[in-house]
Design a protein around this motif. Structure first.
Motif, PDB file in Angstrom:
ATOM      1  N   LEU A 202     -41.830 -16.648 -36.122  1.00  0.00           N
ATOM      2  CA  LEU A 202     -40.623 -16.813 -36.941  1.00  0.00           C
ATOM      3  C   LEU A 202     -40.544 -15.755 -38.034  1.00  0.00           C
ATOM      4  N   ALA A 203     -41.696 -15.289 -38.502  1.00  0.00           N
ATOM      5  CA  ALA A 203     -41.718 -14.281 -39.559  1.00  0.00           C
ATOM      6  C   ALA A 203     -41.353 -12.891 -39.051  1.00  0.00           C
ATOM      7  N   GLN A 204     -41.368 -12.701 -37.725  1.00  0.00           N
ATOM      8  CA  GLN A 204     -41.185 -11.363 -37.176  1.00  0.00           C
ATOM      9  C   GLN A 204     -39.844 -11.147 -36.483  1.00  0.00           C
ATOM     10  N   ILE A 205     -39.072 -12.226 -36.270  1.00  0.00           N
ATOM     11  CA  ILE A 205     -37.834 -12.064 -35.524  1.00  0.00           C
ATOM     12  C   ILE A 205     -36.631 -12.416 -36.389  1.00  0.00           C
ATOM     13  N   SER A 206     -35.455 -12.016 -35.919  1.00  0.00           N
ATOM     14  CA  SER A 206     -34.213 -12.397 -36.579  1.00  0.00           C
ATOM     15  C   SER A 206     -33.637 -13.608 -35.863  1.00  0.00           C
ATOM     16  N   LEU A 207     -32.734 -14.305 -36.526  1.00  0.00           N
ATOM     17  CA  LEU A 207     -32.117 -15.471 -35.908  1.00  0.00           C
ATOM     18  C   LEU A 207     -31.365 -15.099 -34.637  1.00  0.00           C
ATOM     19  N   SER A 208     -30.765 -13.923 -34.618  1.00  0.00           N
ATOM     20  CA  SER A 208     -30.011 -13.504 -33.435  1.00  0.00           C
ATOM     21  C   SER A 208     -30.934 -13.283 -32.240  1.00  0.00           C
ATOM     22  N   GLN A 209     -32.202 -13.002 -32.486  1.00  0.00           N
ATOM     23  CA  GLN A 209     -33.176 -12.803 -31.409  1.00  0.00           C
ATOM     24  C   GLN A 209     -33.751 -14.116 -30.905  1.00  0.00           C
ATOM     25  N   LEU A 210     -33.502 -15.192 -31.621  1.00  0.00           N
ATOM     26  CA  LEU A 210     -34.083 -16.483 -31.279  1.00  0.00           C
ATOM     27  C   LEU A 210     -33.257 -17.140 -30.189  1.00  0.00           C
ATOM     28  N   GLY A 211     -33.725 -17.013 -28.939  1.00  0.00           N
ATOM     29  CA  GLY A 211     -32.969 -17.526 -27.813  1.00  0.00           C
ATOM     30  C   GLY A 211     -33.132 -19.010 -27.592  1.00  0.00           C
TER      31      GLY A 211
END
Length: 258
Positions: A202-211
């Motif tokens: 969660l610390a390394q990705i953006s919300l848009s990348q969260l599939g």
């Protein structure tokens, strides 16, 4: 100098409170001008034509006057989007309210925070679309730590930089430590390694990348244990909405036990 020119702006209602006998004060996170407090004359009246569009967690395009200091004003609503599942589901509502509370605590009013408006919009949409509500709130808790002046290392061991070993969280070291260095902190939190892995992701990705985001209850409890400790002991933010979430969790656990 007060600007009396009416403009159109996008906003998400954070909360409202009563003001005198018939009026309301409504805090709205605007996309381009940050958080602002709006005075709504006769806002408590059922006959107020925009009262429904000023309920918490409502996203809309408004028309009104945005003052740089003091109260602002809403005169009309051009378009509105209700996150009905956030209103009808008590758990989703609680986490969405908590996210807005964190934003309110992290930034001063009247400061443009367009990036965070967009993130909040995405976060609310994902919670409404059946993403795990706690997981989305945890994303915001992690992402907002720098705004509270705190830097935490999640991606690797703070001592040696390795990320391929079982990890734990150390308040003393301000981040994760691998099993080769558990000895540097006798009071390490002894967190389940799966929870550490999810927090790191969660610390390394953006919300848009969260599939997708589906979490086991045991993992969620461990994630909450870490982040609650950080916010209680290091950030020093204690929101009523988080207390409600904790009470709700305890109540749900008792129901499951029965």
């Amino acid at each position: 100098m007060v600007d009396k020119r009416e403009i159109t702006f996008d906003g998400i209602v954070m909360y409202q409170r009563e003001h005198k006998e018939r009026d309301l004060l409504v805090k709205i996170l605007t996309r381009n001008s940050g958080k602002k407090m709006f005075f709504i004359k006769n806002g408590k009246s059922k006959s107020n034509r925009i009262a429904a569009e000023l309920q918490p967690l409502t996203q809309a395009t408004y028309e009104g006057i945005l003052n740089q200091s003091g109260l602002s004003f809403v005169d009309d609503v051009k378009a509105v989007h209700f996150y009905r599942s956030l209103v009808n589901d008590i758990e989703k509502n609680a986490y969405a309210t908590y996210i807005l509370g964190l934003i309110d605590s992290a930034f001063v009013d009247n400061q443009p925070i367009t990036l965070w408006f967009d993130r909040v919009q995405q976060g609310l949409e994902k919670i409404a679309d059946e993403f795990d509500a706690q997981g989305i709130a945890n994303y915001f808790e992690i992402a907002l730590l720098p705004a509270f002046g705190l830097s935490i290392t999640w991606q690797h061991c703070v001592v040696c930089g390795r990320s391929d070993l079982p990890m734990d969280f150390s308040e003393k070291m301000q981040g994760t430590i691998c099993q080769n260095h558990f000895g540097v902190d006798a009071n390490r939190m002894q967190v389940d390694s799966r929870a550490i892995l999810v927090l790191s992701k969660l610390a390394q990705i953006s919300l848009s990348q969260l599939g997708s985001l589906e979490l086991k209850e045991t993992t969620k409890k461990e994630m909450a244990r870490v982040l609650d400790r950080i916010y209680d002991e290091q950030v020093g933010v204690h929101l009523k909405s988080k207390t409600f979430i904790q009470q709700l969790g305890a109540w749900q656990s008792r129901l499951r036990d029965r």
